[in-house]
Design an enzyme around this catalytic site. Structure first.
Site, PDB file in Angstrom:
ATOM      1  N   ARG A   1       0.837  -1.198   0.000  1.00 29.03           N
ATOM      2  CA  ARG A   1       0.000   0.000   0.000  1.00 29.03           C
ATOM      3  C   ARG A   1       0.878   1.256   0.000  1.00 29.03           C
ATOM      4  NH1 ARG A   1      -5.149   1.752  -1.100  1.00 29.03           N
ATOM      5  NH2 ARG A   1      -6.145   2.797   0.640  1.00 29.03           N
TER       6      ARG A   1
ATOM      7  N   THR B   1      -9.869   0.397  -9.111  1.00 24.61           N
ATOM      8  CA  THR B   1      -8.921  -0.535  -8.549  1.00 24.61           C
ATOM      9  C   THR B   1      -9.014  -1.733  -9.469  1.00 24.61           C
ATOM     10  OG1 THR B   1      -9.316   0.386  -6.348  1.00 24.61           O
ATOM     11  CG2 THR B   1      -8.600  -1.908  -6.418  1.00 24.61           C
TER      12      THR B   1
ATOM     13  N   THR C   1      -4.247  -0.810  -6.977  1.00 27.51           N
ATOM     14  CA  THR C   1      -5.045   0.377  -7.275  1.00 27.51           C
ATOM     15  C   THR C   1      -4.229   1.643  -7.454  1.00 27.51           C
ATOM     16  OG1 THR C   1      -6.931   1.662  -6.483  1.00 27.51           O
ATOM     17  CG2 THR C   1      -5.397   0.933  -4.820  1.00 27.51           C
TER      18      THR C   1
ATOM     19  N   ASN D   1      -6.433   4.196  -6.953  1.00 28.19           N
ATOM     20  CA  ASN D   1      -7.595   4.768  -6.282  1.00 28.19           C
ATOM     21  C   ASN D   1      -8.633   5.174  -7.321  1.00 28.19           C
ATOM     22  OD1 ASN D   1      -9.191   5.333  -4.126  1.00 28.19           O
ATOM     23  ND2 ASN D   1      -8.429   7.403  -3.830  1.00 28.19           N
TER      24      ASN D   1
ATOM     25  N   ASP E   1      -7.862   8.371   0.398  1.00 28.58           N
ATOM     26  CA  ASP E   1      -8.346   7.263   1.233  1.00 28.58           C
ATOM     27  C   ASP E   1      -8.080   7.510   2.721  1.00 28.58           C
ATOM     28  OD1 ASP E   1      -9.724   5.609  -0.435  1.00 28.58           O
ATOM     29  OD2 ASP E   1      -8.087   4.208  -0.794  1.00 28.58           O
TER      30      ASP E   1
ATOM     31  N   SER F   1      -7.696   1.086   3.518  1.00 25.56           N
ATOM     32  CA  SER F   1      -8.211   0.573   2.250  1.00 25.56           C
ATOM     33  C   SER F   1      -9.433  -0.308   2.493  1.00 25.56           C
ATOM     34  CB  SER F   1      -7.115  -0.261   1.574  1.00 25.56           C
ATOM     35  OG  SER F   1      -7.625  -0.913   0.435  1.00 25.56           O
ATOM     36  N   SER F   2     -10.170  -0.560   1.411  1.00 23.83           N
ATOM     37  CA  SER F   2     -11.262  -1.546   1.464  1.00 23.83           C
ATOM     38  C   SER F   2     -10.918  -2.798   0.675  1.00 23.83           C
ATOM     39  CB  SER F   2     -12.545  -0.938   0.877  1.00 23.83           C
ATOM     40  OG  SER F   2     -12.944   0.170   1.625  1.00 23.83           O
TER      41      SER F   2
ATOM     42  N   GLY G   1     -13.672  -1.393  -6.686  1.00 27.28           N
ATOM     43  CA  GLY G   1     -14.970  -0.782  -6.373  1.00 27.28           C
ATOM     44  C   GLY G   1     -14.981   0.087  -5.133  1.00 27.28           C
ATOM     45  N   GLY G   2     -13.809   0.522  -4.663  1.00 28.41           N
ATOM     46  CA  GLY G   2     -13.769   1.431  -3.505  1.00 28.41           C
ATOM     47  C   GLY G   2     -14.497   0.818  -2.324  1.00 28.41           C
TER      48      GLY G   2
HETATM   49  N1  GLY Z   1      -8.490   2.952  -3.124  1.00 27.39           N
HETATM   50  C1  GLY Z   1      -9.539   2.106  -2.759  1.00 27.39           C
HETATM   51  C2  GLY Z   1      -9.220   1.297  -1.554  1.00 27.39           C
HETATM   52  O1  GLY Z   1      -8.064   1.055  -1.285  1.00 27.39           O
HETATM   53  O2  GLY Z   1     -10.103   0.918  -0.850  1.00 27.39           O
END
Ligand code: GLY
Length: 567
Positions: A102, A378, A396, A398, A420, A449-450, A470-471
């Site tokens: 990340r 992503t 990603t 983002n 984020d 992050s998700s 998909g965020g």
């Molecule tokens: N950028 C989307 C995530 O990391 O959740």
């Protein structure tokens, strides 16, 4: 709680039986079936690169590295070397591992960097342009993965990406559309025209795009290793780009960046073992919380995407996302109550406030207080090799094409991952997610992050590899896909095709694809007090299922150009 719930659902089930029976059922659709090995990714060329590496004798991690670099070329909206991501690994002997590559906040960043002198958020500053970029982690991540797991020469893994960038590749319709939609932004946010992305008359499917600067950068990485990106010419170009565009990433940030291996989140759901990404992704924690929250409900008998099932899932999502906003952040900087959150009893207790007949307004739901006990744009890809090793990678920039900033001379896009972070307590990010102290900006901290790259075992054997972009909707799309297979007994492709819905606590709405609910289900949910907001598409799940006979079924999301390849 359980008796009243059971009575309610029996009532709902019998009162809606006719409607449920009438509900449009996804036609059974079968994905690519392969005997032994498979790659499913967002782009046919990238999937083919991965399969070629597997056929050359590479393992699943070799293939994942090759796919990551190939996506940086053929899928520039999200594939990247200027972003970051997460990798979940399961070897064929059951050993599991996670790699966190990340992005990080630059050393010169700080809590209020996106606020003006009145402490108001400056529009678009965290989503567009140079300041929006976190320190990229992808290249370091690929080298860490390679050092620990790689088997073929690194040059062999990166060469297909170099060739695609230098020799050009043919655009799909979706990628042409993506580039066309961003032409103005590319012009606005770049200090030097990114000529290779621009086309006055507009891109169309079938056009060939060449990425010579990116080919040079990838060649430097091939020749010099990590230093080909974090040092030398590429770093100099990145720093010059920062200087020209008012960004703050410095050489010290590049020198200090390190991807890290972390303990996977491991939990059981029914007869399955879930292996997923720990913080700084909220994905694994939230996925396990969701599964634990709904485990006592008979959603198999309630049916797929019925009002009863959706109500339970949405109420679980509301509570889990409230926890996410308060409790989750980078564990290197914030004491995430990981074990407390992924505790069965805790998640069951969160559902005690569930109102069977009605939606619980999000304003009446806040983060829980887990008691101490002794974790849109992503892309995701899934790989299984012929020896049964599996890798799930979600990576990603983002937003689509990240910050829109191309590092001049090096030909790669920078992420806008700084958005984020919680840039101001309670202020929604581009996905509408809110946060606070746990996810505040601190130099060198990773933004929450998700992303939910996940591997599932059954009876100690590999069962599924799954993930999606998909965020904020990543977690719920993975959640639904898993339930579609495990509870609703769909095949992999059918589970991926099925209509999706999503709730994230705030805003207090169910976002639903047009084919997620039929009219009657929508009516029942609205009567319960849910607000349903149409969203054309949610997620792009790319997954692999091990069939009972040991063959593999790919689920490549028809919402994109996604493709399964295998042998
Ligand atoms: N950028 C989307 C995530 O990391 O959740």
């Amino acid at each position: 709680m359980k008796t009243s719930l059971l009575l309610f659902f029996l009532f709902l089930f019998f009162s809606c039986t006719e409607k449920i029976a009438e509900q449009a059922v996804e036609p059974p659709a079968v994905g690519l079936i392969a005997d032994s090995a498979m790659v499913v990714s967002a782009h046919p060329l990238a999937s083919q690169v991965g399969v070629d590496i597997l056929q050359q004798g590479g393992n699943a991690v070799d293939a994942a590295i090759a796919v990551q670099f190939a996506l940086a070329v053929v899928y520039p909206g999200a594939g990247n070397i200027g972003g970051g991501g997460f990798m979940v690994i399961r070897e064929n002997d059951g050993f599991t591992d996670c790699l966190d590559f990340r992005e990080k906040a630059p050393l010169a960043g700080g809590r209020d960097m996106f606020l003006d002198e009145n402490k108001d958020v400056v529009d678009d500053l965290s989503t567009r342009g140079h300041l929006a970029a976190g320190v990229p982690g992808t290249v370091d991540g690929m080298f860490r993965a390679y050092e620990k797991y790689g088997s073929l020469p690194f040059s062999q893994l990166i060469q297909p990406a170099i060739d695609l960038a230098a020799k050009g590749f043919v655009l799909t319709e979706k990628e042409a559309e993506g580039l066309n939609e961003n032409q103005e932004e590319f012009m606005e946010h770049n200090t030097e025209k990114p000529a290779f992305l621009l086309k006055e008359e507009g891109w169309k499917a079938g056009d060939t795009i060449y990425m010579e600067d990116l080919a040079k950068t990838l060649t430097l990485i091939r020749e010099q290793g990590r230093d080909g990106f974090y040092g030398g010419e590429t770093a100099a170009n990145l720093l010059a780009e920062m200087e020209r565009g008012g960004g703050i990433i410095a050489q010290e940030d590049l020198d200090r960046y390190e991807a890290v291996f972390r303990e996977p989140i491991v939990a059981s759901y029914e007869d399955y073992k879930i292996i997923s990404m720990p913080p700084p992704s909220s994905g694994g924690v939230a996925l396990v919380q969701l599964l634990q929250s709904i485990e006592d409900f008979s959603i198999d008998t309630m049916g797929h995407n019925t009002a009863a099932t959706a109500h339970v899932m949405v109420e679980a999502e509301r509570r889990v996302y409230a926890d996410r906003a308060t409790h989750l952040g980078d564990p290197d900087f914030y004491a995430v109550p990981l074990h407390e959150l992924i505790n069965d009893a805790y998640n069951e207790s969160r559902m005690e406030s569930f109102t069977a007949e009605n939606a619980t307004p999000s304003d009446q739901v806040s983060a829980g207080d887990p008691a101490p006990v002794e974790t849109m744009e992503t892309t995701h890809f899934s790989v299984v090799d012929a020896r049964g090793n599996a890798v799930a990678v979600t990576t990603t920039l983002n937003g689509g094409y990240g910050s829109k900033v191309v590092v001049a001379g090096s030909g790669f896009l920078l992420n806008n991952e700084m958005d984020d972070f919680s840039i101001k307590p309670g202020f929604p990010n581009m996905f509408g997610l809110v946060g606070g102290e746990a996810n505040a900006i601190v130099p060198e901290k990773r933004m929450l992050s998700s992303m939910t790259p996940t591997i599932i075992e059954k009876d100690d054997k590999l069962f599924m590899v799954v993930g999606t972009p998909g965020g904020s909707t990543i977690i719920t799309s993975v959640f639904q896909t898993i339930l579609n297979v495990i509870v609703h007994e769909m095949g992999m492709q059918a589970a991926v095709n099925a209509g999706r819905f999503h709730h994230q606590w705030k805003p207090d709405s169910i976002f639903a694809e047009p084919h997620a609910f039929d009219e009657e289900t929508t009516r029942v949910l609205e009567k319960m007090g849910h607000t349903i907001v149409n969203r054309d598409e949610i997620g792009r799940v790319d997954a692999i299922l091990v069939l009972p006979d040991g063959r593999l079924e790919g689920g490549a999301d028809p919402r994109g150009d996604d493709r399964a390849a295998g042998y």
